[in-house]
Design a protein around this motif. Structure first.
Motif, PDB file in Angstrom:
ATOM      1  N   UNK A 161       0.869  -1.185   0.000  1.00  0.00           N
ATOM      2  CA  UNK A 161       0.000   0.000   0.000  1.00  0.00           C
ATOM      3  C   UNK A 161       0.899   1.226   0.000  1.00  0.00           C
ATOM      4  N   UNK A 162       0.313   2.379  -0.300  1.00  0.00           N
ATOM      5  CA  UNK A 162       1.030   3.652  -0.288  1.00  0.00           C
ATOM      6  C   UNK A 162       0.203   4.687   0.454  1.00  0.00           C
ATOM      7  N   UNK A 163       0.879   5.626   1.094  1.00  0.00           N
ATOM      8  CA  UNK A 163       0.142   6.704   1.780  1.00  0.00           C
ATOM      9  C   UNK A 163       0.856   8.040   1.600  1.00  0.00           C
ATOM     10  N   UNK A 164       0.066   9.107   1.518  1.00  0.00           N
ATOM     11  CA  UNK A 164       0.600  10.447   1.323  1.00  0.00           C
ATOM     12  C   UNK A 164       1.092  11.049   2.626  1.00  0.00           C
ATOM     13  N   UNK A 165       2.095  11.933   2.523  1.00  0.00           N
ATOM     14  CA  UNK A 165       2.624  12.625   3.704  1.00  0.00           C
ATOM     15  C   UNK A 165       2.832  14.107   3.397  1.00  0.00           C
ATOM     16  N   UNK A 166       2.504  14.931   4.395  1.00  0.00           N
ATOM     17  CA  UNK A 166       2.764  16.372   4.316  1.00  0.00           C
ATOM     18  C   UNK A 166       2.904  16.880   5.744  1.00  0.00           C
ATOM     19  N   UNK A 167       3.752  17.884   5.921  1.00  0.00           N
ATOM     20  CA  UNK A 167       4.029  18.390   7.269  1.00  0.00           C
ATOM     21  C   UNK A 167       4.044  19.912   7.290  1.00  0.00           C
ATOM     22  N   UNK A 168       3.582  20.460   8.399  1.00  0.00           N
ATOM     23  CA  UNK A 168       3.748  21.882   8.708  1.00  0.00           C
ATOM     24  C   UNK A 168       3.254  22.805   7.599  1.00  0.00           C
ATOM     25  N   UNK A 169       1.970  22.656   7.269  1.00  0.00           N
ATOM     26  CA  UNK A 169       1.350  23.569   6.300  1.00  0.00           C
ATOM     27  C   UNK A 169       1.316  24.989   6.882  1.00  0.00           C
ATOM     28  N   UNK A 170       0.915  25.123   8.133  1.00  0.00           N
ATOM     29  CA  UNK A 170       0.930  26.396   8.869  1.00  0.00           C
ATOM     30  C   UNK A 170       0.336  27.559   8.064  1.00  0.00           C
ATOM     31  N   UNK A 171      -0.809  27.285   7.468  1.00  0.00           N
ATOM     32  CA  UNK A 171      -1.490  28.307   6.673  1.00  0.00           C
ATOM     33  C   UNK A 171      -1.943  29.474   7.546  1.00  0.00           C
ATOM     34  N   UNK A 172      -1.878  30.665   6.997  1.00  0.00           N
ATOM     35  CA  UNK A 172      -2.485  31.858   7.601  1.00  0.00           C
ATOM     36  C   UNK A 172      -2.704  32.868   6.482  1.00  0.00           C
ATOM     37  N   UNK A 173      -3.798  33.583   6.549  1.00  0.00           N
ATOM     38  CA  UNK A 173      -4.113  34.599   5.541  1.00  0.00           C
ATOM     39  C   UNK A 173      -3.445  35.913   5.936  1.00  0.00           C
ATOM     40  N   UNK A 174      -2.112  35.895   5.918  1.00  0.00           N
ATOM     41  CA  UNK A 174      -1.305  37.055   6.306  1.00  0.00           C
ATOM     42  C   UNK A 174      -0.118  37.160   5.343  1.00  0.00           C
ATOM     43  N   UNK A 175       0.538  38.323   5.285  1.00  0.00           N
ATOM     44  CA  UNK A 175       1.715  38.454   4.412  1.00  0.00           C
ATOM     45  C   UNK A 175       2.835  37.502   4.832  1.00  0.00           C
ATOM     46  N   UNK A 176       3.729  37.217   3.874  1.00  0.00           N
ATOM     47  CA  UNK A 176       4.869  36.357   4.169  1.00  0.00           C
ATOM     48  C   UNK A 176       5.704  36.940   5.299  1.00  0.00           C
ATOM     49  N   UNK A 177       6.408  36.062   6.004  1.00  0.00           N
ATOM     50  CA  UNK A 177       7.251  36.503   7.107  1.00  0.00           C
ATOM     51  C   UNK A 177       8.495  35.641   7.203  1.00  0.00           C
ATOM     52  N   UNK A 178       9.089  35.614   8.403  1.00  0.00           N
ATOM     53  CA  UNK A 178      10.294  34.822   8.640  1.00  0.00           C
ATOM     54  C   UNK A 178      10.203  34.129   9.990  1.00  0.00           C
ATOM     55  N   UNK A 179      10.920  33.016  10.101  1.00  0.00           N
ATOM     56  CA  UNK A 179      11.001  32.317  11.380  1.00  0.00           C
ATOM     57  C   UNK A 179      11.926  33.092  12.307  1.00  0.00           C
ATOM     58  N   UNK A 180      12.033  32.652  13.570  1.00  0.00           N
ATOM     59  CA  UNK A 180      12.934  33.334  14.500  1.00  0.00           C
ATOM     60  C   UNK A 180      14.399  33.146  14.096  1.00  0.00           C
ATOM     61  N   UNK A 181      14.642  32.200  13.184  1.00  0.00           N
ATOM     62  CA  UNK A 181      15.990  32.014  12.641  1.00  0.00           C
ATOM     63  C   UNK A 181      16.204  32.795  11.351  1.00  0.00           C
ATOM     64  N   UNK A 182      15.152  33.484  10.892  1.00  0.00           N
ATOM     65  CA  UNK A 182      15.264  34.300   9.692  1.00  0.00           C
ATOM     66  C   UNK A 182      14.917  33.597   8.398  1.00  0.00           C
ATOM     67  N   UNK A 183      14.391  32.374   8.480  1.00  0.00           N
ATOM     68  CA  UNK A 183      14.026  31.628   7.278  1.00  0.00           C
ATOM     69  C   UNK A 183      12.689  32.135   6.737  1.00  0.00           C
ATOM     70  N   UNK A 184      12.581  32.427   5.444  1.00  0.00           N
ATOM     71  CA  UNK A 184      11.312  32.929   4.886  1.00  0.00           C
ATOM     72  C   UNK A 184      10.168  31.925   5.056  1.00  0.00           C
ATOM     73  N   UNK A 185       8.988  32.452   5.347  1.00  0.00           N
ATOM     74  CA  UNK A 185       7.790  31.633   5.485  1.00  0.00           C
ATOM     75  C   UNK A 185       6.689  32.205   4.594  1.00  0.00           C
ATOM     76  N   UNK A 186       6.008  31.305   3.873  1.00  0.00           N
ATOM     77  CA  UNK A 186       5.050  31.705   2.844  1.00  0.00           C
ATOM     78  C   UNK A 186       3.654  31.261   3.289  1.00  0.00           C
ATOM     79  N   UNK A 187       3.038  32.090   4.122  1.00  0.00           N
ATOM     80  CA  UNK A 187       1.822  31.692   4.835  1.00  0.00           C
ATOM     81  C   UNK A 187       0.637  31.440   3.911  1.00  0.00           C
ATOM     82  N   UNK A 188       0.482  32.252   2.902  1.00  0.00           N
ATOM     83  CA  UNK A 188      -0.660  32.064   1.991  1.00  0.00           C
ATOM     84  C   UNK A 188      -0.369  30.979   0.957  1.00  0.00           C
TER      85      UNK A 188
END
Length: 319
Positions: free
Chosen positions: A18-45
């Motif tokens: 059998x096979x199964x799909x995987x996805x992690x940390x979608x972290x959706x938000x309807x807000x402008x892009x930002x950065x993590x506390x380490x400065x990594x870009x985050x693409x919320x939308x």
């Protein structure tokens, strides 16, 4: 095929069990892009577009039996008056998949909604506010989903005994005023921050029973957790508080073949001292527009094959 830590995932000429799909940390938000506390870009939308691509791909393949979402369905920066709307918007996308999705709770979920509400919204099969469970997709395999925030400062009411006990532990382990900061902590002690959590005593006992039963029935086990459980597959600050206790139970048995996790967005892969593979999945949230990170796991009698898409690396896990 891509390479994960030097391990090349090869296509097989045989059909998987059998096979199964995987996805992690979608972290959706309807807000402008930002950065993590380490400065990594985050693409919320854009992150919801990654999920849409995953669902489309899984449906096109036609042989993906179920999918697993590794937590953090929406982001902590999501406006709290939109939390419920945002969770439902992401769940609506999962519902377009032609099969069931199994969810787990992450820290960003708990920044938005209490666990009692999340357990219901995510349709987690439990008769309490605890979010751990297991299921068998075929006779020779069992999937175990851990609740990595069973013992934590997040999601429980402020006056709940779990909250008080978790805060006491953090006060003992982390001298910083900001308990989300690992500053000054060394090595794996950097895991003692508020955005992590632990598997509680009752769940540890349950896990032992599940693995004992799986061993009796000659089942191979895949363990899933939002939080990673091996220092080789994660930065120290992203580890489960009591990963060592969980793995001590896992190592009593020979049935666990792999532990999959999210949370540490860059991803990782290691093999521990007992030969158990640990695969931390790359985050959907940190995919720039035009890119994605998701995949599917092909399960064979003698191995697992994570077939990644775009930024998610392929990984072969032999038994």
């Amino acid at each position: 095929m891509a390479v994960a830590n030097g391990v090349v995932a090869r296509a097989s000429t045989k059909e998987p069990l059998f096979s199964f799909g995987v996805i992690a940390d979608v972290q959706y938000a309807d807000i402008p892009d930002g950065r993590s506390f380490l400065g990594v870009p985050r693409y919320y939308r854009h992150s919801i577009s990654v999920l849409q691509s995953a669902v489309d791909r899984w449906n096109e393949q036609g042989n993906i039996k179920f999918s697993i979402n590794f937590g953090d369905i929406i982001d902590g920066y999501c406006p709290k008056d939109k939390s419920l709307w945002a969770v439902q918007k992401v769940l609506d996308e999962f519902d377009k998949f032609d099969g069931p999705t199994y969810h787990m709770i992450g820290n960003h979920c708990l920044y938005n909604l209490p666990r009692s509400q999340l357990v219901s919204l995510l349709k987690i099969a439990t008769d309490s506010d605890r979010a751990y469970y297991d299921f068998s997709p075929c006779p020779g395999f069992r999937i175990v989903v851990l609740d990595a925030y069973d013992f934590s400062c997040l999601g429980w009411p402020n006056d709940h005994p779990v909250t008080a006990a978790a805060m006491k532990l953090l006060d003992e382990k982390n001298p910083n005023t900001d308990k989300n900061s690992p500053d000054g902590l060394v090595g794996v002690d950097r895991r003692f921050v508020k955005f992590n959590g632990a598997v509680g005593k009752e769940q540890l006992s349950w896990l032992n029973g599940v693995l004992q039963d799986a061993s009796t029935h000659h089942q191979n086990v895949i363990v899933c957790s939002h939080l990673p459980m091996d220092p080789g597959a994660s930065s120290p600050a992203a580890l489960m508080w009591n990963y060592d206790e969980v793995m001590a139970i896992v190592h009593q048995y020979n049935c666990v073949k792999a532990c999959f996790a999210g949370h540490d967005h860059k991803g990782g892969h290691s093999v521990d001292s007992h030969g158990v593979h640990h695969r931390t999945l790359e985050a959907a949230l940190e995919c720039p527009p035009g890119t994605s990170a998701f995949g599917h796991v092909e399960v064979y009698p003698d191995r697992l094959l994570l077939v990644g898409f775009d930024r998610m690396a392929d990984t072969e896990i032999p038994f």
